[in-house]
Enzyme design. Structure first.
Site, PDB file in Angstrom:
ATOM      1  N   ASP A 139       0.825  -1.201   0.000  1.00  0.00           N
ATOM      2  CA  ASP A 139       0.000   0.000   0.000  1.00  0.00           C
ATOM      3  C   ASP A 139       0.866   1.260   0.000  1.00  0.00           C
ATOM      4  O   ASP A 139       0.489   2.267   0.589  1.00  0.00           O
ATOM      5  CB  ASP A 139      -0.891  -0.013   1.263  1.00  0.00           C
ATOM      6  N   CYS A 194     -18.459 -15.336  -6.666  1.00  0.00           N
ATOM      7  CA  CYS A 194     -19.523 -14.482  -6.122  1.00  0.00           C
ATOM      8  C   CYS A 194     -20.893 -14.983  -6.586  1.00  0.00           C
ATOM      9  O   CYS A 194     -21.900 -14.783  -5.903  1.00  0.00           O
ATOM     10  CB  CYS A 194     -19.340 -13.032  -6.577  1.00  0.00           C
ATOM     11  N   CYS A 197     -24.733 -13.658  -5.863  1.00  0.00           N
ATOM     12  CA  CYS A 197     -24.778 -12.910  -4.590  1.00  0.00           C
ATOM     13  C   CYS A 197     -24.526 -11.424  -4.838  1.00  0.00           C
ATOM     14  O   CYS A 197     -23.721 -11.058  -5.692  1.00  0.00           O
ATOM     15  CB  CYS A 197     -23.708 -13.476  -3.657  1.00  0.00           C
ATOM     16  N   CYS A 200     -22.828  -7.623  -0.550  1.00  0.00           N
ATOM     17  CA  CYS A 200     -21.971  -6.471  -0.231  1.00  0.00           C
ATOM     18  C   CYS A 200     -22.555  -5.175  -0.799  1.00  0.00           C
ATOM     19  O   CYS A 200     -22.516  -4.126  -0.153  1.00  0.00           O
ATOM     20  CB  CYS A 200     -20.546  -6.683  -0.736  1.00  0.00           C
ATOM     21  N   CYS A 204     -24.171  -1.926   1.824  1.00  0.00           N
ATOM     22  CA  CYS A 204     -23.315  -0.739   1.952  1.00  0.00           C
ATOM     23  C   CYS A 204     -24.144   0.436   2.487  1.00  0.00           C
ATOM     24  O   CYS A 204     -25.120   0.853   1.855  1.00  0.00           O
ATOM     25  CB  CYS A 204     -22.707  -0.382   0.593  1.00  0.00           C
ATOM     26  N   CYS A 220     -17.751   6.232  -0.038  1.00  0.00           N
ATOM     27  CA  CYS A 220     -17.378   5.131   0.866  1.00  0.00           C
ATOM     28  C   CYS A 220     -16.972   5.692   2.229  1.00  0.00           C
ATOM     29  O   CYS A 220     -16.192   6.649   2.318  1.00  0.00           O
ATOM     30  CB  CYS A 220     -16.227   4.339   0.231  1.00  0.00           C
ATOM     31  N   CYS A 250     -19.073  -4.251   3.903  1.00  0.00           N
ATOM     32  CA  CYS A 250     -19.094  -5.093   2.689  1.00  0.00           C
ATOM     33  C   CYS A 250     -18.333  -6.396   2.906  1.00  0.00           C
ATOM     34  O   CYS A 250     -18.526  -7.357   2.159  1.00  0.00           O
ATOM     35  CB  CYS A 250     -18.593  -4.331   1.466  1.00  0.00           C
ATOM     36  N   CYS A 254     -20.330 -10.567   3.821  1.00  0.00           N
ATOM     37  CA  CYS A 254     -19.988 -11.448   2.695  1.00  0.00           C
ATOM     38  C   CYS A 254     -19.989 -12.894   3.187  1.00  0.00           C
ATOM     39  O   CYS A 254     -19.352 -13.214   4.192  1.00  0.00           O
ATOM     40  CB  CYS A 254     -18.608 -11.080   2.159  1.00  0.00           C
TER      41      CYS A 254
END
Ligand code: B12
Ligand code: SF4
Ligand code: SF4
Length: 361
Positions: A139, A194, A197, A200, A204, A220, A250, A254
């Protein structure tokens, strides 16, 4: 040193074992080219979804070609590190008097820890193959970490845009070693699980997804509480609830996160009981306390003013208990104009709740 392909396959297997013994949950290898992501990435930027995160629009093509970021790079080693501590998650969201801090941020800042581990891994490899060129990232550079991890076989990109896999869900950090060694690549994760589905996207709180696999970061809560300076747009304040630093909804809801193991990293153990902290108590921290209690933690990076701003919003989303009203009123005169405006919003909401009249959002 010129190594034979066979040696490198064997070395890679030993490297994988070493990565696990250093605490990484998995490791994979991929090439240098993620330019297939460029049209999607550019379209995302063009829509302004990155908000004020100017660093995402900088660095030209370096993000799409590892060898443009670090010349001579031939392979990228991608690792993941589980971070979920043994604490409550969704249960806390129903307790507005307690603050919800994203579970990744409760312990030591992961950036340094990840990079240190990656360098340990590289040094081990150096002992085996001799000197080689490498750089460690977590990151910390223009790297499309999720696309890289997927290409290295660590998981698929979920509709929430995070990388997840069937054994661990998505509660893990990603990091990379760029190397000038030509290690044999792993097969990319070709299938995503996924299916139909959309949980998420549905849960939110701020409706930040424009659709599957696309997030308008400006909406967000993670962006609003960590990356964004200045006022939080009013329509987004109420949906923030008690989330004061980051958001995990999210991931929490899950279905694949049922399988997430708790982290084995002692450094990710929550500090100062921040996993269950009382909102008013946090709001009463002075700046010296904030700096002292958050030393070495990611939370510190948001700065004290944004910390108070976020807490004021969350207090306004809570119940009109006397301690909350008193704390907001007491601290108001010493706060910046920005924080005062959020305090006023909170007081107005709490007053309306006391009187039973509808509050402005
Ligand atoms: C900017 C950023 C944010 C922004 C924007 C998030 C976003 N979705 O882009 C904000 C502040 C909102 C944010 C929030 C969070 N983040 Co963040 N963030 C980053 C950062 C620095 C860059 C991400 C980026 O480039 N975004 C731009 C978008 C367009 O790129 P992208 O989503 O990666 O998508 C590309 C490809 O994956 C591909 N793609 C995506 N989806 C699909 C689907 C299909 C079908 C296909 C074919 C391709 C494809 O196309 C895209 C364009 O190239 C990365 C670190 C890094 N250097 O990568 C961490 C990172 C993504 N964040 C991380 C985390 C943990 C979070 C939070 C969970 C933190 C929290 N609890 O609050 C939240 C989760 C919110 C969410 N649902 O994404 C981790 C994710 C780990 C993981 N398991 O995936 C990362 C990798 C940091 C790390 N080193 O561990 N983050
Ligand atoms: S982190 Fe929270 S606000 Fe951001 S996309 Fe996920 S659920 Fe939505
Ligand atoms: S909640 Fe459903 S759609 Fe979203 S990432 Fe998890 S499995 Fe995929």
């Amino acid at each position: 040193m010129r190594l034979q392909a066979l040696d490198l396959t064997d070395i890679k297997a030993r490297l994988h074992d070493k990565a696990l013994s250093l605490g990484f949950a998995d490791m994979g290898v991929t090439g240098t080219d993620v330019s297939a992501e460029k049209p999607r990435f550019d379209a995302w930027l063009a829509r302004g979804y990155h908000g004020s995160m100017g660093f995402l629009a900088a660095h030209g093509d370096k993000r799409f070609h590892a060898d443009k970021l670090v010349p001579d790079t031939r392979s990228v080693i991608s690792v993941r590190l589980d971070y979920l501590p043994d604490t409550r998650t969704h249960e806390l969201l129903d307790h507005p008097e307690q603050a919800y801090i994203a579970r990744y941020a409760l312990g030591r800042d992961y950036h340094k820890l990840m990079r240190k581990r990656l360098v340990q891994l590289a040094r081990w490899l150096e002992e085996v193959v001799g000197p080689f060129g490498y750089r460690a990232f977590a990151d910390s550079a223009p790297v499309l970490e999720r696309a890289v991890a997927r290409n290295a076989g660590l998981g698929w990109v979920g509709k929430h845009t995070l990388v997840l896999n069937r054994h661990a869900g998505s509660w893990f950090f990603l990091g990379e070693l760029y190397t000038d060694l030509e290690l044999p690549p792993d097969p990319p994760q070709a299938t995503q699980h996924c299916g139909s589905c959309t949980r998420c996207l549905d849960v939110c709180p701020t409706n930040a997804f424009t659709g599957p696999w696309e997030l308008d970061a400006r909406k967000c809560i993670s962006y609003l509480t960590i990356e964004h300076d200045g006022p939080i747009p009013e329509p987004l304040r109420a949906p923030m609830g008690n989330r004061i630093f980051g958001c995990d909804d999210c991931q929490i809801y899950c279905p694949w996160t049922k399988f997430t193991p708790h982290t084995r990293e002692a450094d990710f153990t929550p500090r100062h009981q921040l996993d269950e902290a009382d909102m008013v108590a946090l709001f009463l921290w002075d700046e010296a306390t904030f700096l002292q209690r958050t030393e070495g933690m990611a939370i510190r990076r948001t700065g004290y003013e944004n910390w108070l701003r976020n807490l004021a919003v969350a207090l306004g989303n809570g119940s009109p208990r006397p301690e909350a009203l008193q704390a907001l009123r007491r601290r108001r005169p010493e706060c910046s104009e920005l924080v005062q405006e959020h305090i006023d919003w909170a007081l107005q909401r709490l007053r309306a709740k006391t009187l039973g009249t509808p509050a402005r959002q």
